[in-house]
Write a protein that holds these residues in place. Sequence first.
Motif, PDB file in Angstrom:
ATOM      1  N   LEU A 115       0.696  -3.267   5.333  1.00 38.74           N
ATOM      2  CA  LEU A 115      -0.514  -2.041   5.514  1.00 38.74           C
ATOM      3  C   LEU A 115      -0.622  -2.349   6.739  1.00 38.74           C
ATOM      4  CD1 LEU A 115      -2.684  -1.859   2.748  1.00 38.74           C
ATOM      5  CD2 LEU A 115      -0.149   0.338   3.168  1.00 38.74           C
ATOM      6  N   VAL A 116      -1.085  -0.870   7.679  1.00 38.66           N
ATOM      7  CA  VAL A 116      -1.515  -1.184   9.258  1.00 38.66           C
ATOM      8  C   VAL A 116      -2.968  -0.829   9.292  1.00 38.66           C
ATOM      9  CG1 VAL A 116      -2.211  -0.268  11.774  1.00 38.66           C
ATOM     10  CG2 VAL A 116       0.883  -0.530  10.455  1.00 38.66           C
ATOM     11  N   ASP A 117      -3.229  -2.291   9.220  1.00 32.38           N
ATOM     12  CA  ASP A 117      -5.457  -2.407   8.980  1.00 32.38           C
ATOM     13  C   ASP A 117      -5.234  -2.556   7.709  1.00 32.38           C
ATOM     14  OD1 ASP A 117      -8.091  -2.281   9.530  1.00 32.38           O
ATOM     15  OD2 ASP A 117      -7.508  -1.579  11.810  1.00 32.38           O
ATOM     16  N   VAL A 118      -6.315  -1.889   7.491  1.00 33.40           N
ATOM     17  CA  VAL A 118      -7.228  -2.303   5.883  1.00 33.40           C
ATOM     18  C   VAL A 118      -7.409   0.103   5.629  1.00 33.40           C
ATOM     19  CG1 VAL A 118      -8.951  -2.086   4.567  1.00 33.40           C
ATOM     20  CG2 VAL A 118      -8.618  -4.058   6.305  1.00 33.40           C
ATOM     21  N   ASP A 146       4.827  -6.683  -5.373  1.00 29.61           N
ATOM     22  CA  ASP A 146       4.500  -7.631  -5.928  1.00 29.61           C
ATOM     23  C   ASP A 146       3.080  -8.329  -5.026  1.00 29.61           C
ATOM     24  OD1 ASP A 146       5.850  -8.275  -7.855  1.00 29.61           O
ATOM     25  OD2 ASP A 146       8.181  -7.737  -6.068  1.00 29.61           O
ATOM     26  N   ALA A 147       4.158  -7.571  -3.164  1.00 28.48           N
ATOM     27  CA  ALA A 147       2.686  -8.400  -2.139  1.00 28.48           C
ATOM     28  C   ALA A 147       2.315  -7.092  -1.419  1.00 28.48           C
ATOM     29  CB  ALA A 147       3.238  -9.776  -1.804  1.00 28.48           C
ATOM     30  N   VAL A 148       1.013  -7.209  -0.919  1.00 27.86           N
ATOM     31  CA  VAL A 148       0.574  -6.645  -0.024  1.00 27.86           C
ATOM     32  C   VAL A 148       0.108  -7.329   1.604  1.00 27.86           C
ATOM     33  CG1 VAL A 148      -1.101  -5.090   0.594  1.00 27.86           C
ATOM     34  CG2 VAL A 148       0.015  -4.778  -1.185  1.00 27.86           C
ATOM     35  N   VAL A 149       1.159  -6.990   2.555  1.00 30.72           N
ATOM     36  CA  VAL A 149       0.567  -7.537   3.787  1.00 30.72           C
ATOM     37  C   VAL A 149      -0.262  -7.156   4.794  1.00 30.72           C
ATOM     38  CG1 VAL A 149       0.897  -8.912   6.044  1.00 30.72           C
ATOM     39  CG2 VAL A 149       2.594  -8.797   3.834  1.00 30.72           C
ATOM     40  N   ILE A 150      -1.338  -7.324   4.877  1.00 29.97           N
ATOM     41  CA  ILE A 150      -2.637  -5.967   5.715  1.00 29.97           C
ATOM     42  C   ILE A 150      -2.227  -6.566   7.449  1.00 29.97           C
ATOM     43  CG2 ILE A 150      -4.422  -5.196   6.238  1.00 29.97           C
ATOM     44  CD1 ILE A 150      -5.728  -4.903   3.817  1.00 29.97           C
ATOM     45  N   ALA A 151      -1.632  -6.196   8.452  1.00 29.09           N
ATOM     46  CA  ALA A 151      -1.852  -6.663   9.362  1.00 29.09           C
ATOM     47  C   ALA A 151      -2.387  -6.123  10.607  1.00 29.09           C
ATOM     48  CB  ALA A 151      -0.247  -5.789   9.814  1.00 29.09           C
ATOM     49  N   LEU A 152      -3.173  -6.829  10.698  1.00 29.16           N
ATOM     50  CA  LEU A 152      -4.135  -6.569  11.683  1.00 29.16           C
ATOM     51  C   LEU A 152      -4.541  -7.468  13.411  1.00 29.16           C
ATOM     52  CD1 LEU A 152      -7.315  -8.714  10.035  1.00 29.16           C
ATOM     53  CD2 LEU A 152      -6.467  -5.919   9.917  1.00 29.16           C
TER      54      LEU A 152
END
Length: 427
Positions: free
Chosen positions: A32-35, A47-53
């Motif tokens: 995901l791009v930011d919250v 299974d996993a979420v990566v939030i890109a800041l």
Amino acid sequence: MALRLGCIADDFTGATDLANNLVRAGLRVVQLVDVPQDGGSAPDDADAVVIALKSRTVPAAEAVDASLRALAWLRSAGAGQIYFKYCSTFDSTPAGNIGPVTEALLDALGTDFTVATPAFPDNGRTVFKGHLFVGDVLLGESGMRHHPLTPMTDSNLVSVLGAQMRRPVGLVDHTVVAAGPEAIAARIDALRKDGVGAAIVDAVSNEDLLRLGAAVADLPLVTAGSGLAIGLPANWGVEPSPDAARLPKASGHAAVVAGSVSAATNGQVRAFLATGRPAFSVDPLRIAAGEDVAAEALAFAEQHLPEGPVLVYSTESPDTVRAVQAELGAADAGALVEGTLARVAQGLVERGVRRLVVAGGETSGAVIQALGLTELRIGPQIDPGVPWCAAPLPDGSGTLHITLKSGNFGGPDFFTSAFTLLDEVVV
């Protein structure tokens, strides 16, 4: 299915680097791009979420705030463990942001200890006796000592992290790691009893990361580069599977936008130029003078897109970069280039580019924001740490296949091999 792992990455290329290793180990990953602004929930099949800041080089207070917002969303989504991801060269100023963010996450999670290791042996990043090596040289003797925003001159990570944290920082050295997960866990227990809040962990091989992964299964928070990701999925009984990296078929024009000043990206630009393919150089001084360099680049690209990949780049030697910064200021020079390359990327997509390579962490963040992308599905690996991704375009005009390459990653022919791989393996 419960969300096994929630990840917070401090830049966009680092996020895909982490997601790539998780996918290779068998997890299905969405970036995901930011919250998410509207709250929302994690995709059912992730299974996993990566939030890109975009928090690596902002003031520490801003980085902490963004990271805590990401943590709150991931916890609400049910993430069982939190992973704070930073660069494999431990990019950070003396004020942070690695230390302040780590402490804020520890406090928010109500826990007293975490590990820290940027090791990624597949990309030549190893930690030995607490010192980070980039290839065969110490971090402080590598090209990172010239980084325009986060120059890294100290190779001793215990010292680097210790200067950024209130909590004491310790070391789990290679002799303990080699002895296996139980020995690592025992060392962690001893450090915790001594009041240590974070420990740099040696790792010189993937086997070291696998042992560490097993040892930290019960820690609420882990912090690392992307390497530790290979050691976590086994804790949930997950095994590697090609299905985890499946993407839809790619089509449309191909282009490369490169803004990194790293030695690796400079070499990739030279290799691309040597093939005779079309390329346009972006000059920061011309941008500062008020010239519409983005429009020129797009006019050039539009003429050459039917021929195959087109490169638009702003990469120079360290001496040239310093000279430009001396004239414009480091922050202003970077912002001018990022803004121009983001406009170029936006224009390329409007002109039918659907296969896009972006080089450089700051450049990638600017491009993603300009394109309005909010979710990326992680696909096959091109080179260690760099996968292809697929993102729905916000205007509904189709799917963009995009790769976000850290400046330091990838082989010399990355800009051409990336498109070859996409044609061969994405079905």
